[in-house]
Enzyme design. Structure first.
Site, mmCIF file in Angstrom:
data_model
loop_
_atom_site.group_PDB
_atom_site.id
_atom_site.type_symbol
_atom_site.label_atom_id
_atom_site.label_comp_id
_atom_site.label_asym_id
_atom_site.label_seq_id
_atom_site.Cartn_x
_atom_site.Cartn_y
_atom_site.Cartn_z
ATOM 1 C CE LYS A 117 -4.586 -0.967 1.729
ATOM 2 N NZ LYS A 117 -5.040 -2.421 1.748
ATOM 3 C CE LYS A 205 -8.792 -8.421 -5.908
ATOM 4 N NZ LYS A 205 -10.397 -7.465 -5.654
ATOM 5 C CE LYS A 208 -14.414 -2.096 -2.435
ATOM 6 N NZ LYS A 208 -13.084 -1.763 -2.001
HETATM 7 P P1 ATP Z 1 -9.936 -2.443 -4.295
HETATM 8 O O1 ATP Z 1 -9.841 -2.567 -5.648
HETATM 9 O O2 ATP Z 1 -10.279 -1.255 -3.655
HETATM 10 O O3 ATP Z 1 -8.754 -3.059 -3.460
HETATM 11 P P2 ATP Z 1 -11.358 -4.686 -3.942
HETATM 12 O O4 ATP Z 1 -12.680 -4.950 -4.779
HETATM 13 O O5 ATP Z 1 -10.309 -5.444 -4.157
HETATM 14 O O6 ATP Z 1 -11.283 -3.244 -4.031
HETATM 15 P P3 ATP Z 1 -11.238 -4.956 -1.041
HETATM 16 O O7 ATP Z 1 -11.933 -3.745 -0.255
HETATM 17 O O8 ATP Z 1 -9.828 -5.126 -1.268
HETATM 18 O O9 ATP Z 1 -12.130 -5.048 -2.502
HETATM 19 O O10 ATP Z 1 -11.839 -6.033 -0.211
HETATM 20 C C1 ATP Z 1 -13.009 -6.401 0.164
HETATM 21 C C2 ATP Z 1 -13.347 -7.781 0.450
HETATM 22 O O11 ATP Z 1 -13.827 -8.476 -0.758
HETATM 23 C C3 ATP Z 1 -12.075 -8.709 1.064
HETATM 24 O O12 ATP Z 1 -12.587 -9.817 1.889
HETATM 25 C C4 ATP Z 1 -11.530 -9.221 -0.262
HETATM 26 O O13 ATP Z 1 -11.037 -10.645 -0.301
HETATM 27 C C5 ATP Z 1 -12.949 -9.701 -1.096
HETATM 28 N N1 ATP Z 1 -12.800 -9.445 -2.546
HETATM 29 C C6 ATP Z 1 -12.370 -8.433 -3.423
HETATM 30 N N2 ATP Z 1 -12.237 -8.880 -4.629
HETATM 31 C C7 ATP Z 1 -12.721 -10.109 -4.724
HETATM 32 C C8 ATP Z 1 -13.242 -10.864 -5.938
HETATM 33 N N3 ATP Z 1 -12.949 -10.341 -7.075
HETATM 34 N N4 ATP Z 1 -13.562 -12.019 -5.688
HETATM 35 C C9 ATP Z 1 -13.771 -12.627 -4.340
HETATM 36 N N5 ATP Z 1 -13.736 -11.730 -3.237
HETATM 37 C C10 ATP Z 1 -13.204 -10.553 -3.448
HETATM 38 MG MG MG Z 2 -8.456 -5.492 -2.844
#
Ligand code: ATP
Ligand code: MG
Length: 338
Positions: A117, A205, A208
């Site tokens: 980060k 993956k 968001k």
């Molecule tokens: P960012 O892009 O801001 O990192 P993100 O979509 O990866 O956002 P996080 O806030 O990092 O989301 O993660 C929130 C939760 O969602 C975590 O428990 C993470 O393991 C889960 N998660 C994130 N992306 C996925 C995905 N593509 N499939 C399954 N679980 C996910």
């Molecule tokens: Mg993430």
């Protein structure tokens, strides 16, 4: 009663990946155990963790929305379920400070999340470095043993365990040491971690923070719009349906989504479609599943009022403050602060 603790950062609207990979499994786990009388489930909104990075829009709005997500996903609320905001329980910040004085720079600097980060940032806020210690406080205040989390957070659980053991070694048995991550995984029953793929670039993956709108399905997407995104998902040119994340990540992702959205075993979906050749048909089926899931989810979401959420928070925060202050007091006494 043993405690299961879970939370999800509420910085923005969530994706279908967040929902299927994190929120829904947590809700199912909470429903399973809170009714058993053996466990209580603490669901907290880590709003102090939110502010270590940018919050899109209004944090208050995001907090309320996140709690509505849990309810719309089917969370059953009973006397063993407590929902609270981290920032409304001052003991989290206070214990964090005490634990800061127990944790070492060496172990905290080794955290991969911190390294990732902070990488490339000209100036990184201290919160990004220190949040694993706040996380340790979140866990230890409630003597939580099980903390369902993504793999990216396992190192922080191990850090929490080390801090708790060091503290106890010095001052006596004050903190409950959470179970080791290998045991956590068994408890969650999700050894093969769910990972929903980016619709346009299925090697990655779904996230968001990805810019391309057609890469991700957001929980507030119009159902028809979500269906269109599925229809335009990247597949491959092999022309035969098979579950193979390496060779056919796009098709495999669709099969995975179909299984999770309908809550049926992946193996069943694989056998239904294996060997078929018309990708369009699979896409239409998945598009239909996702759009009806979203329509149902959004209808439930719309029915939940802000008042209902605040009432749950009032009850949960009264409980959390009581439990957390008692534990904080023990830690303060250990150091001679009380
Ligand atoms: P960012 O892009 O801001 O990192 P993100 O979509 O990866 O956002 P996080 O806030 O990092 O989301 O993660 C929130 C939760 O969602 C975590 O428990 C993470 O393991 C889960 N998660 C994130 N992306 C996925 C995905 N593509 N499939 C399954 N679980 C996910
Ligand atoms: Mg993430």
């Amino acid at each position: 009663m043993k405690t299961i603790l879970t939370g999800i950062r509420s910085n923005s609207v969530l994706t279908l990946g967040n929902y299927l990979g994190a929120l829904l499994p947590m809700v199912r786990l909470a429903n399973k155990w809170s009714g058993s009388g053996e466990y209580q489930v603490n669901i907290f909104v880590p709003d102090l963790h939110s502010i270590i990075s940018d919050v899109d829009g209004n944090l208050q709005e995001n907090i309320v929305r996140t709690i509505k997500y849990y309810l719309a996903a089917g969370l059953l609320v009973n006397d063993n379920v407590h929902i609270y905001r981290q920032s409304h329980v001052p003991a989290h910040s206070e214990l964090c400070w005490i634990l800061n004085c127990v944790a070492t720079m060496g172990e905290t600097s080794r955290m991969i999340q911190y390294k990732e980060k902070s990488k490339g940032q000209e100036s990184c806020n201290v919160g990004i470095f220190d949040y694993p210690i706040l996380m340790a406080a979140d866990i230890l205040l409630y003597s939580a043993e099980y903390i369902p989390l993504g793999e990216d957070q396992f190192q922080h659980i191990e850090l929490t365990r080390n801090i708790a053991m060091r503290f106890n070694h010095r001052f006596g048995e004050i903190f409950t040491v959470p179970v080791a991550t290998a045991e956590q995984v068994k408890f969650m029953g999700v050894s093969d971690g769910i990972r929903i793929r980016d619709l346009l670039n299925p090697e990655k993956k779904m996230s968001k923070s990805t810019k391309a709108e057609n890469s991700k399905i957001m929980l507030d997407d119009e159902p028809e719009r979500a269906a269109k995104k599925i229809m335009s998902a990247t597949t491959d040119s092999l022309g035969i349906i098979k579950f193979d994340m390496w060779a056919q990540p796009g098709i495999s992702n669709l099969l995975q989504i179909e299984a999770l959205v309908n809550n049926v075993p992946l193996q069943d979906v694989i056998s239904t479609w294996a060997g078929q050749t018309r990708y369009g048909e699979l896409k239409r089926k998945v598009a239909e599943s996702v759009s009806s899931m979203l329509a149902e989810f959004q209808a439930k979401f719309a029915e939940i009022s802000d008042e209902e959420v605040y009432a749950l928070l009032d009850r949960g925060e009264a409980y959390a403050n009581q439990v957390a202050s008692a534990k904080l007091f023990e830690a303060q006494k250990a150091f001679g602060l009380r």
